[in-house]
Scaffold this motif. Structure first.
Motif, PDB file in Angstrom:
ATOM      1  N   TRP A 156       0.838  -1.207   0.000  1.00 29.48           N
ATOM      2  CA  TRP A 156       0.000   0.000   0.000  1.00 29.48           C
ATOM      3  C   TRP A 156       0.872   1.255   0.000  1.00 29.48           C
ATOM      4  O   TRP A 156       0.559   2.243  -0.676  1.00 29.48           O
ATOM      5  CB  TRP A 156      -0.930   0.019   1.210  1.00 29.48           C
ATOM      6  N   LEU A 157       1.951   1.235   0.750  1.00 22.99           N
ATOM      7  CA  LEU A 157       2.858   2.387   0.782  1.00 22.99           C
ATOM      8  C   LEU A 157       3.463   2.625  -0.602  1.00 22.99           C
ATOM      9  O   LEU A 157       3.546   3.771  -1.068  1.00 22.99           O
ATOM     10  CB  LEU A 157       3.955   2.170   1.825  1.00 22.99           C
ATOM     11  N   ALA A 158       3.858   1.566  -1.280  1.00 18.82           N
ATOM     12  CA  ALA A 158       4.425   1.706  -2.619  1.00 18.82           C
ATOM     13  C   ALA A 158       3.367   2.164  -3.615  1.00 18.82           C
ATOM     14  O   ALA A 158       3.649   2.992  -4.492  1.00 18.82           O
ATOM     15  CB  ALA A 158       5.037   0.375  -3.064  1.00 18.82           C
ATOM     16  N   LEU A 159       2.159   1.645  -3.498  1.00 20.17           N
ATOM     17  CA  LEU A 159       1.090   2.005  -4.432  1.00 20.17           C
ATOM     18  C   LEU A 159       0.773   3.491  -4.372  1.00 20.17           C
ATOM     19  O   LEU A 159       0.582   4.141  -5.406  1.00 20.17           O
ATOM     20  CB  LEU A 159      -0.164   1.188  -4.130  1.00 20.17           C
ATOM     21  N   PHE A 160       0.694   4.044  -3.180  1.00 19.51           N
ATOM     22  CA  PHE A 160       0.369   5.469  -3.052  1.00 19.51           C
ATOM     23  C   PHE A 160       1.605   6.346  -2.917  1.00 19.51           C
ATOM     24  O   PHE A 160       1.567   7.538  -3.244  1.00 19.51           O
ATOM     25  CB  PHE A 160      -0.549   5.698  -1.843  1.00 19.51           C
ATOM     26  N   GLY A 161       2.697   5.799  -2.428  1.00 17.33           N
ATOM     27  CA  GLY A 161       3.901   6.590  -2.210  1.00 17.33           C
ATOM     28  C   GLY A 161       4.578   7.036  -3.482  1.00 17.33           C
ATOM     29  O   GLY A 161       5.055   8.171  -3.580  1.00 17.33           O
ATOM     30  N   GLY A 162       4.648   6.158  -4.492  1.00 16.76           N
ATOM     31  CA  GLY A 162       5.304   6.524  -5.753  1.00 16.76           C
ATOM     32  C   GLY A 162       4.618   7.700  -6.435  1.00 16.76           C
ATOM     33  O   GLY A 162       5.267   8.728  -6.720  1.00 16.76           O
ATOM     34  N   PRO A 163       3.320   7.628  -6.713  1.00 19.15           N
ATOM     35  CA  PRO A 163       2.653   8.783  -7.334  1.00 19.15           C
ATOM     36  C   PRO A 163       2.632  10.013  -6.435  1.00 19.15           C
ATOM     37  O   PRO A 163       2.717  11.146  -6.931  1.00 19.15           O
ATOM     38  CB  PRO A 163       1.236   8.285  -7.592  1.00 19.15           C
ATOM     39  N   ALA A 164       2.539   9.822  -5.116  1.00 23.20           N
ATOM     40  CA  ALA A 164       2.541  10.977  -4.211  1.00 23.20           C
ATOM     41  C   ALA A 164       3.882  11.699  -4.281  1.00 23.20           C
ATOM     42  O   ALA A 164       3.930  12.940  -4.288  1.00 23.20           O
ATOM     43  CB  ALA A 164       2.243  10.522  -2.782  1.00 23.20           C
ATOM     44  N   TYR A 165       4.966  10.936  -4.346  1.00 21.72           N
ATOM     45  CA  TYR A 165       6.280  11.577  -4.455  1.00 21.72           C
ATOM     46  C   TYR A 165       6.403  12.325  -5.774  1.00 21.72           C
ATOM     47  O   TYR A 165       6.923  13.451  -5.803  1.00 21.72           O
ATOM     48  CB  TYR A 165       7.406  10.541  -4.335  1.00 21.72           C
ATOM     49  N   LEU A 166       5.937  11.716  -6.868  1.00 22.30           N
ATOM     50  CA  LEU A 166       6.019  12.401  -8.166  1.00 22.30           C
ATOM     51  C   LEU A 166       5.186  13.677  -8.173  1.00 22.30           C
ATOM     52  O   LEU A 166       5.618  14.707  -8.714  1.00 22.30           O
ATOM     53  CB  LEU A 166       5.560  11.471  -9.284  1.00 22.30           C
ATOM     54  N   LEU A 167       4.019  13.647  -7.588  1.00 20.64           N
ATOM     55  CA  LEU A 167       3.168  14.835  -7.530  1.00 20.64           C
ATOM     56  C   LEU A 167       3.810  15.922  -6.675  1.00 20.64           C
ATOM     57  O   LEU A 167       3.839  17.103  -7.059  1.00 20.64           O
ATOM     58  CB  LEU A 167       1.791  14.463  -6.973  1.00 20.64           C
TER      59      LEU A 167
ATOM     60  N   ILE B  32      15.077   8.347 -10.188  1.00 27.28           N
ATOM     61  CA  ILE B  32      14.006   8.667  -9.244  1.00 27.28           C
ATOM     62  C   ILE B  32      12.648   8.418  -9.898  1.00 27.28           C
ATOM     63  O   ILE B  32      11.730   7.843  -9.291  1.00 27.28           O
ATOM     64  CB  ILE B  32      14.127  10.129  -8.750  1.00 27.28           C
ATOM     65  N   LEU B  33      12.505   8.840 -11.157  1.00 25.94           N
ATOM     66  CA  LEU B  33      11.258   8.589 -11.881  1.00 25.94           C
ATOM     67  C   LEU B  33      11.020   7.083 -12.031  1.00 25.94           C
ATOM     68  O   LEU B  33       9.904   6.604 -11.833  1.00 25.94           O
ATOM     69  CB  LEU B  33      11.301   9.252 -13.261  1.00 25.94           C
ATOM     70  N   PHE B  34      12.074   6.356 -12.389  1.00 23.62           N
ATOM     71  CA  PHE B  34      11.940   4.912 -12.547  1.00 23.62           C
ATOM     72  C   PHE B  34      11.535   4.248 -11.230  1.00 23.62           C
ATOM     73  O   PHE B  34      10.658   3.377 -11.204  1.00 23.62           O
ATOM     74  CB  PHE B  34      13.259   4.308 -13.058  1.00 23.62           C
ATOM     75  N   ALA B  35      12.140   4.669 -10.117  1.00 22.54           N
ATOM     76  CA  ALA B  35      11.827   4.064  -8.817  1.00 22.54           C
ATOM     77  C   ALA B  35      10.384   4.345  -8.405  1.00 22.54           C
ATOM     78  O   ALA B  35       9.689   3.468  -7.874  1.00 22.54           O
ATOM     79  CB  ALA B  35      12.801   4.579  -7.755  1.00 22.54           C
ATOM     80  N   ALA B  36       9.904   5.569  -8.656  1.00 24.64           N
ATOM     81  CA  ALA B  36       8.535   5.926  -8.280  1.00 24.64           C
ATOM     82  C   ALA B  36       7.519   5.136  -9.106  1.00 24.64           C
ATOM     83  O   ALA B  36       6.537   4.607  -8.563  1.00 24.64           O
ATOM     84  CB  ALA B  36       8.313   7.428  -8.456  1.00 24.64           C
ATOM     85  N   VAL B  37       7.746   5.033 -10.412  1.00 31.54           N
ATOM     86  CA  VAL B  37       6.830   4.279 -11.264  1.00 31.54           C
ATOM     87  C   VAL B  37       6.904   2.792 -10.950  1.00 31.54           C
ATOM     88  O   VAL B  37       5.880   2.097 -10.888  1.00 31.54           O
ATOM     89  CB  VAL B  37       7.134   4.562 -12.760  1.00 31.54           C
ATOM     90  N   ALA B  38       8.114   2.271 -10.706  1.00 30.61           N
ATOM     91  CA  ALA B  38       8.273   0.860 -10.354  1.00 30.61           C
ATOM     92  C   ALA B  38       7.604   0.557  -9.012  1.00 30.61           C
ATOM     93  O   ALA B  38       7.013  -0.523  -8.840  1.00 30.61           O
ATOM     94  CB  ALA B  38       9.752   0.490 -10.315  1.00 30.61           C
ATOM     95  N   ALA B  39       7.677   1.488  -8.058  1.00 32.94           N
ATOM     96  CA  ALA B  39       7.018   1.288  -6.763  1.00 32.94           C
ATOM     97  C   ALA B  39       5.502   1.220  -6.950  1.00 32.94           C
ATOM     98  O   ALA B  39       4.832   0.362  -6.353  1.00 32.94           O
ATOM     99  CB  ALA B  39       7.390   2.417  -5.807  1.00 32.94           C
ATOM    100  N   PHE B  40       4.951   2.086  -7.794  1.00 35.05           N
ATOM    101  CA  PHE B  40       3.516   2.065  -8.048  1.00 35.05           C
ATOM    102  C   PHE B  40       3.093   0.743  -8.675  1.00 35.05           C
ATOM    103  O   PHE B  40       2.155   0.086  -8.220  1.00 35.05           O
ATOM    104  CB  PHE B  40       3.134   3.244  -8.954  1.00 35.05           C
TER     105      PHE B  40
END
Length: 164
Positions: A105-116, A129-137
């Motif tokens: 759940w943290l990865a699902l919401f954390g990646g897009p939240a960080y990008l936003l 950083i972009l790759f890690a956020a999208v991969a986390a989502f």
């Protein structure tokens, strides 16, 4: 006479009696006598309460309606009578969530939240950083779908009936 002419005559009678006064009921009341309310005692206040159920007489006199005198629209305003209220039982405790589900759940919401947040605050975003956020989502979504499980419960037995 034909059935049509009988209907026409009945209709004329209905229209003619439309403006006629209604039949008088007993003592001019639109309800049966057995539904009349009688005062509980010979006290004049009881009779006044029946005549003035909303306490308009007391309001016209300048005072608030007295409790128990028919003017109190909410007799339990203080909350004294708790016997008439439903008190639900305490809710059951929340189920324990496993560590893997929490991380998903943290990865699902954390990646897009960080990008936003990074886009709004104009933080520099490197490619990793972009790759890690999208991969986390994507990883969080896949982990939650895999953990969801779509089979019957383990203790359902051989005949579990219809599964919706």
């Amino acid at each position: 006479m034909t059935p049509q002419s009988d209907e026409d005559e009945i209709w004329r009678q209905i229209v003619a009696s439309f403006h006629a006064p209604a039949e008088e009921t007993s003592a001019g009341q639109p309800w049966p006598d057995r539904e009349n309310i009688t005062p509980r005692s010979g006290d004049q206040r009881d009779r006044d309460d029946l005549a003035d159920p909303l306490g308009e007489r007391a309001l016209a006199d300048g005072g608030p309606p007295a409790a128990g005198r028919g003017g109190d629209l909410h007799p339990d305003a203080d909350g004294d009578d708790d016997d008439d209220h439903y008190v639900p039982p305490p809710p059951p405790p929340l189920p324990k969530v496993e560590l893997g589900t929490k991380i998903a759940w943290l990865a699902l919401f954390g990646g897009p939240a960080y990008l936003l947040l990074a886009a709004l605050l104009r933080w520099p975003m490197d490619g990793w950083i972009l790759f890690a956020a999208v991969a986390a989502f994507i990883g969080g979504f896949v982990a939650l779908v895999v953990r969801m499980g779509d089979g019957p419960p383990k203790d359902s037995g051989w005949d579990d009936g219809a599964v919706v």
